[in-house]
Motif scaffolding. Sequence first.
Motif, PDB file in Angstrom:
ATOM      1  N   GLU A 211      59.756   3.631  24.392  1.00  0.00           N
ATOM      2  CA  GLU A 211      60.927   2.831  24.765  1.00  0.00           C
ATOM      3  C   GLU A 211      62.063   3.716  25.264  1.00  0.00           C
ATOM      4  O   GLU A 211      62.687   3.432  26.291  1.00  0.00           O
ATOM      5  CB  GLU A 211      61.393   1.997  23.570  1.00  0.00           C
ATOM      6  CG  GLU A 211      60.479   0.842  23.232  1.00  0.00           C
ATOM      7  CD  GLU A 211      60.785   0.246  21.869  1.00  0.00           C
ATOM      8  OE1 GLU A 211      60.419  -0.913  21.653  1.00  0.00           O
ATOM      9  OE2 GLU A 211      61.387   0.937  21.029  1.00  0.00           O
ATOM     10  N   VAL A 212      62.324   4.770  24.508  1.00  0.00           N
ATOM     11  CA  VAL A 212      63.401   5.673  24.912  1.00  0.00           C
ATOM     12  C   VAL A 212      63.070   6.322  26.242  1.00  0.00           C
ATOM     13  O   VAL A 212      63.923   6.447  27.129  1.00  0.00           O
ATOM     14  CB  VAL A 212      63.647   6.764  23.845  1.00  0.00           C
ATOM     15  CG1 VAL A 212      64.743   7.716  24.282  1.00  0.00           C
ATOM     16  CG2 VAL A 212      63.993   6.137  22.509  1.00  0.00           C
ATOM     17  N   GLY A 213      61.804   6.721  26.365  1.00  0.00           N
ATOM     18  CA  GLY A 213      61.384   7.324  27.615  1.00  0.00           C
ATOM     19  C   GLY A 213      61.557   6.384  28.798  1.00  0.00           C
ATOM     20  O   GLY A 213      61.913   6.812  29.897  1.00  0.00           O
ATOM     21  N   ALA A 214      61.357   5.111  28.555  1.00  0.00           N
ATOM     22  CA  ALA A 214      61.426   4.132  29.648  1.00  0.00           C
ATOM     23  C   ALA A 214      62.836   4.065  30.241  1.00  0.00           C
ATOM     24  O   ALA A 214      62.985   4.046  31.455  1.00  0.00           O
ATOM     25  CB  ALA A 214      60.995   2.761  29.144  1.00  0.00           C
ATOM     26  N   VAL A 215      63.856   4.030  29.406  1.00  0.00           N
ATOM     27  CA  VAL A 215      65.215   3.905  29.947  1.00  0.00           C
ATOM     28  C   VAL A 215      65.663   5.209  30.605  1.00  0.00           C
ATOM     29  O   VAL A 215      66.513   5.203  31.492  1.00  0.00           O
ATOM     30  CB  VAL A 215      66.240   3.491  28.872  1.00  0.00           C
ATOM     31  CG1 VAL A 215      65.769   2.291  28.102  1.00  0.00           C
ATOM     32  CG2 VAL A 215      66.571   4.631  27.959  1.00  0.00           C
ATOM     33  N   ALA A 216      65.111   6.317  30.144  1.00  0.00           N
ATOM     34  CA  ALA A 216      65.500   7.599  30.732  1.00  0.00           C
ATOM     35  C   ALA A 216      64.585   7.968  31.895  1.00  0.00           C
ATOM     36  O   ALA A 216      64.803   8.966  32.574  1.00  0.00           O
ATOM     37  CB  ALA A 216      65.459   8.706  29.677  1.00  0.00           C
ATOM     38  N   ASP A 217      63.562   7.154  32.123  1.00  0.00           N
ATOM     39  CA  ASP A 217      62.596   7.409  33.175  1.00  0.00           C
ATOM     40  C   ASP A 217      61.908   8.753  33.000  1.00  0.00           C
ATOM     41  O   ASP A 217      61.830   9.550  33.934  1.00  0.00           O
ATOM     42  CB  ASP A 217      63.261   7.313  34.559  1.00  0.00           C
ATOM     43  CG  ASP A 217      62.235   7.154  35.658  1.00  0.00           C
ATOM     44  OD1 ASP A 217      61.147   6.628  35.375  1.00  0.00           O
ATOM     45  OD2 ASP A 217      62.528   7.578  36.792  1.00  0.00           O
ATOM     46  N   VAL A 218      61.461   9.020  31.787  1.00  0.00           N
ATOM     47  CA  VAL A 218      60.625  10.195  31.510  1.00  0.00           C
ATOM     48  C   VAL A 218      59.471   9.735  30.620  1.00  0.00           C
ATOM     49  O   VAL A 218      59.543   8.678  30.000  1.00  0.00           O
ATOM     50  CB  VAL A 218      61.406  11.321  30.800  1.00  0.00           C
ATOM     51  CG1 VAL A 218      62.462  11.900  31.699  1.00  0.00           C
ATOM     52  CG2 VAL A 218      61.994  10.821  29.495  1.00  0.00           C
ATOM     53  N   THR A 219      58.440  10.533  30.561  1.00  0.00           N
ATOM     54  CA  THR A 219      57.301  10.164  29.732  1.00  0.00           C
ATOM     55  C   THR A 219      57.541  10.623  28.302  1.00  0.00           C
ATOM     56  O   THR A 219      58.355  11.519  28.063  1.00  0.00           O
ATOM     57  CB  THR A 219      56.016  10.833  30.247  1.00  0.00           C
ATOM     58  OG1 THR A 219      56.208  12.249  30.244  1.00  0.00           O
ATOM     59  CG2 THR A 219      55.677  10.348  31.633  1.00  0.00           C
TER      60      THR A 219
END
Length: 292
Positions: free
Chosen positions: A269-277
């Motif tokens: 989820e966190v990765g999704a908003v930051a656009d990282v894996t």
Amino acid sequence: MPITSTESTATCPECDGRPRTHNGETICDECGLVLDEYYIDHGPEWRSFNDDTTNSKRTGAPLTRSRHDRGLSTEIGRSTRMNGRKRRLFARLRRQHNRARISTKRERNQVYAFNEIRRLTGVLSVPDQIRDHACSLFRSAQNEDILRGRSLEGFAAACVYAACRVASVSRTQKEVTAAAKATAAEQQAAYDALNRELKLPIGPINPAEYLSRYASELELPTDVERCAREYAAGLSQDGALGGRNPSGVAAGCLYAAAIKYGVDVTQKEVGAVADVTPVTLRATYHDVCKED
DNA sequence: ACGATTATTGCGTTCTT
DNA sequence: AAGAAAACAATAATCGT
């Protein structure tokens, strides 16, 4: 610029649902069909400074990808059937016409770019001050003659991105590109040129610049955000983030802080908003764990 | 063009229910 | 025991210089 949802009077061609425009896209309520990709601003025209160009021409063919000589052009032809006074008269007319044409083209470019900048800053919801700075950057670019052969759309996007950078309210290049009419390559080329010629005071991105935005998108409590900010500060002091993706660092700190406070979020989820894996996020997460 | 970082994918492990 | 999440490894892609 207000980011509102407005009802359109037309109905969706697919399902007769009600299209809405939101964040620059017109999307059908019922079937999700994207009807219009771009934001059309019906607000009063916005001009940057108190410049003296009061008689702007706004007619003519729409600008395409603005290579230097596309768009409308009216030439005054040469005729061999004239001589003497008449011939000299037309030579003078031709000269003056060409000068006038160049000046209006330059103005049209500016209006076009300003509108695009205005649209972008609205979609990205950045403050007006940054919008104005982006416009002033574009004018500088015009004055330094670094637009030649590059796309207007690219410069509009690059100016917005650059203005965000110097104001430390960073958006990622990806975010700007996603909202822009320009392609990534055009934006990159324009930004490089801008940076090189104008010597912009841009340092490396501080990961903390992303924290508040990501935190609010994830609806994390302020305690967590504050904690993440401390983590980020600690890491940058130890120089533990050389060459790392600042967006990923921000995500890692945020995740670590969330775990510490027992907030239930996943790396995904966190990765999704930051656009990282999750993998990249993990790298700094582990660094943070080693710290304490 | 090169070195480092990141993404992607697949897979065995750990944690939760 | 089953399912989800985190961890890890290998390779491909991308970035910065």
